[in-house]
Design a protein around this motif. Structure first.
Motif, mmCIF file in Angstrom:
data_model
loop_
_atom_site.group_PDB
_atom_site.id
_atom_site.type_symbol
_atom_site.label_atom_id
_atom_site.label_comp_id
_atom_site.label_asym_id
_atom_site.label_seq_id
_atom_site.Cartn_x
_atom_site.Cartn_y
_atom_site.Cartn_z
ATOM 1 N N ALA A 119 0.835 -1.206 0.000
ATOM 2 C CA ALA A 119 0.000 0.000 0.000
ATOM 3 C C ALA A 119 0.867 1.252 0.000
ATOM 4 C CB ALA A 119 -0.921 0.001 1.224
ATOM 5 N N GLN A 120 1.993 1.202 0.706
ATOM 6 C CA GLN A 120 2.890 2.355 0.813
ATOM 7 C C GLN A 120 3.355 2.834 -0.554
ATOM 8 O OE1 GLN A 120 6.628 1.467 0.520
ATOM 9 N NE2 GLN A 120 6.986 3.646 0.156
ATOM 10 N N ILE A 121 3.708 1.912 -1.423
ATOM 11 C CA ILE A 121 4.180 2.283 -2.762
ATOM 12 C C ILE A 121 3.095 3.068 -3.497
ATOM 13 C CG2 ILE A 121 4.909 1.392 -5.010
ATOM 14 C CD1 ILE A 121 6.115 -1.010 -3.457
ATOM 15 N N ILE A 122 1.876 2.575 -3.441
ATOM 16 C CA ILE A 122 0.760 3.226 -4.131
ATOM 17 C C ILE A 122 0.461 4.589 -3.508
ATOM 18 C CG2 ILE A 122 -1.705 3.047 -4.645
ATOM 19 C CD1 ILE A 122 -1.308 -0.046 -4.519
ATOM 20 N N GLN A 123 0.397 4.630 -2.173
ATOM 21 C CA GLN A 123 -0.010 5.851 -1.479
ATOM 22 C C GLN A 123 1.047 6.954 -1.597
ATOM 23 O OE1 GLN A 123 -0.736 3.922 2.317
ATOM 24 N NE2 GLN A 123 -2.926 4.304 2.116
ATOM 25 N N GLU A 124 2.320 6.606 -1.442
ATOM 26 C CA GLU A 124 3.350 7.635 -1.520
ATOM 27 C C GLU A 124 3.508 8.145 -2.952
ATOM 28 O OE1 GLU A 124 6.962 6.990 0.668
ATOM 29 O OE2 GLU A 124 5.791 7.577 2.426
ATOM 30 N N ASN A 125 3.377 7.273 -3.943
ATOM 31 C CA ASN A 125 3.398 7.741 -5.332
ATOM 32 C C ASN A 125 2.273 8.749 -5.577
ATOM 33 O OD1 ASN A 125 5.569 6.080 -5.856
ATOM 34 N ND2 ASN A 125 4.413 4.549 -6.979
ATOM 35 N N TYR A 126 1.103 8.449 -5.020
ATOM 36 C CA TYR A 126 -0.055 9.326 -5.212
ATOM 37 C C TYR A 126 0.137 10.654 -4.484
ATOM 38 C CZ TYR A 126 -4.887 10.949 -5.341
ATOM 39 O OH TYR A 126 -6.021 11.706 -5.548
ATOM 40 N N PHE A 127 0.620 10.594 -3.241
ATOM 41 C CA PHE A 127 0.842 11.812 -2.462
ATOM 42 C C PHE A 127 1.853 12.724 -3.151
ATOM 43 C CE2 PHE A 127 3.120 14.011 1.086
ATOM 44 C CZ PHE A 127 2.067 14.818 1.502
ATOM 45 N N VAL A 128 2.952 12.148 -3.619
ATOM 46 C CA VAL A 128 3.969 12.939 -4.312
ATOM 47 C C VAL A 128 3.408 13.512 -5.608
ATOM 48 C CG1 VAL A 128 6.169 12.779 -5.553
ATOM 49 C CG2 VAL A 128 5.965 11.850 -3.249
ATOM 50 N N SER A 129 2.557 12.764 -6.321
ATOM 51 C CA SER A 129 1.960 13.298 -7.553
ATOM 52 C C SER A 129 1.104 14.525 -7.259
ATOM 53 C CB SER A 129 1.118 12.226 -8.258
ATOM 54 O OG SER A 129 -0.107 11.999 -7.580
ATOM 55 N N LYS A 130 0.450 14.558 -6.108
ATOM 56 C CA LYS A 130 -0.339 15.724 -5.713
ATOM 57 C C LYS A 130 0.569 16.915 -5.411
ATOM 58 C CE LYS A 130 -4.703 14.528 -5.826
ATOM 59 N NZ LYS A 130 -5.735 15.304 -6.546
ATOM 60 N N LEU A 131 1.701 16.661 -4.737
ATOM 61 C CA LEU A 131 2.649 17.740 -4.480
ATOM 62 C C LEU A 131 3.218 18.279 -5.794
ATOM 63 C CD1 LEU A 131 4.656 16.319 -1.416
ATOM 64 C CD2 LEU A 131 2.696 17.873 -1.384
ATOM 65 N N LEU A 132 3.525 17.371 -6.731
ATOM 66 C CA LEU A 132 4.100 17.783 -8.012
ATOM 67 C C LEU A 132 3.100 18.543 -8.885
ATOM 68 C CD1 LEU A 132 6.162 14.594 -8.945
ATOM 69 C CD2 LEU A 132 7.078 16.816 -8.232
ATOM 70 N N SER A 133 1.807 18.411 -8.590
ATOM 71 C CA SER A 133 0.792 19.110 -9.393
ATOM 72 C C SER A 133 0.670 20.588 -9.009
ATOM 73 C CB SER A 133 -0.571 18.426 -9.233
ATOM 74 O OG SER A 133 -1.081 18.611 -7.921
ATOM 75 N N VAL A 134 1.324 20.995 -7.909
ATOM 76 C CA VAL A 134 1.310 22.408 -7.515
ATOM 77 C C VAL A 134 2.144 23.206 -8.521
ATOM 78 C CG1 VAL A 134 1.986 24.066 -5.728
ATOM 79 C CG2 VAL A 134 0.999 21.858 -5.076
ATOM 80 N N SER A 135 1.571 24.285 -9.041
ATOM 81 C CA SER A 135 2.260 25.066 -10.089
ATOM 82 C C SER A 135 3.206 26.081 -9.456
ATOM 83 C CB SER A 135 1.239 25.769 -10.980
ATOM 84 O OG SER A 135 0.380 26.585 -10.198
#
Length: 277
Positions: A117-133
């Motif tokens: 679950a950690q792999i999926i969740q941390e990838n998703y969390f980081v993708s949200k941070l990276l979406s900040v312009s």
């Protein structure tokens, strides 16, 4: 007399172990804001996260004047949980009996479930941070010779935005971690410091350096700055059940997991992205 296997009791132990806390595999989520997880029970449930803004101080030479009023805006952000995962593990009667008899076997099952679950969740969390312009101007190809000066440049960029200096993190990929180590610039933590996770490499320019595999492939040359609890994360391991199959010759271990993340309001200025060439 043979011992009765209580599937519900095993499931309770499994979910208790799962909810005990983040495992050492988690590198990024220990720095997320998890205060508003609430009672998530299903996909599309929402969590209400409050935030506020106030007016600015006024210029004046008269302490007795009628001070102009400004508004206090208390706002809320509805974080809708749309990330749903499930798992079904087939267990023989013998394997179920091992879970019943040996807590270490049960804990190992949960550890592997959480690390997947950690792999999926941390990838998703980081993708949200990276979406900040909020990106750095004129990035360069990072090398051992220039990486320190680029990190300091990012420190200045955060300072210009009045981002607090405390509790700053720099998330890097294994590739960038290697360049950092090759630069020989990382300062060791003081003796006795207890890191949040084993991903912490040290401190540099007031940033805690955290190595994570959530920055990989197309993002492996990026550096991601994060202050405080800027990114919100919510998670709920809704249920773990052990159910006998319709044929009766094996059991199913079934789990349901809900989670989501976002960066809200003024917290967006606390996230900074360096697009390394």
């Amino acid at each position: 007399m043979p011992r009765t296997i209580e599937a519900d009791a095993i499931a309770k132990v499994l979910i208790r172990e799962y909810e005990r806390g983040l495992t050492r595999a988690y590198k990024v989520l220990p720095f997320a804001n998890r205060k508003y997880e609430g009672n998530i029970a299903n996909i599309w449930d929402s969590v209400i996260i409050p935030y506020l803004t106030i007016g600015d101080w006024n210029d004046s030479t008269d302490p007795n004047r009628d001070i102009p009023e400004s508004d206090l805006e208390i706002k809320t952000h509805k974080l809708v949980v749309n990330q749903y995962k499930d798992i079904r593990i087939k267990l023989s009667d013998k394997e179920v009996s091992l879970l019943w008899a040996d807590i270490k076997t049960t804990q190992e099952i949960v550890r592997q479930m959480k690390e997947k679950a950690q792999i999926i969740q941390e990838n998703y969390f980081v993708s949200k941070l990276l979406s900040v312009s909020n990106t750095v101007d004129s990035p360069v190809a990072l090398t051992a010779a220039n990486i320190y000066s680029e990190i300091v440049r990012m420190q200045v960029e955060m300072d210009k935005k009045n981002v607090p200096e405390d509790d700053r993190q720099l998330f890097v990929s294994p590739l960038i971690a290697w360049i950092l180590l090759d630069s020989r610039k990382i300062e060791a933590f003081p003796d006795g410091y207890k890191p949040v996770s084993t991903g912490e490499m040290g401190m540099l320019a007031w940033f805690t350096i955290v190595k994570t595999n959530a920055l990989f492939w197309a993002n492996e040359k990026k550096m991601l700055w994060h202050q405080g609890k800027a990114g919100a994360f919510v998670e709920k391991i809704n249920k773990i059940k052990i159910m006998e199959s319709p044929t009766g010759n094996y059991h199913n271990l079934i789990g349901w997991l809900f989670f989501d993340a976002d960066v809200i309001g003024e917290n967006k200025k606390k996230v900074l992205i360096y697009e390394g060439a």
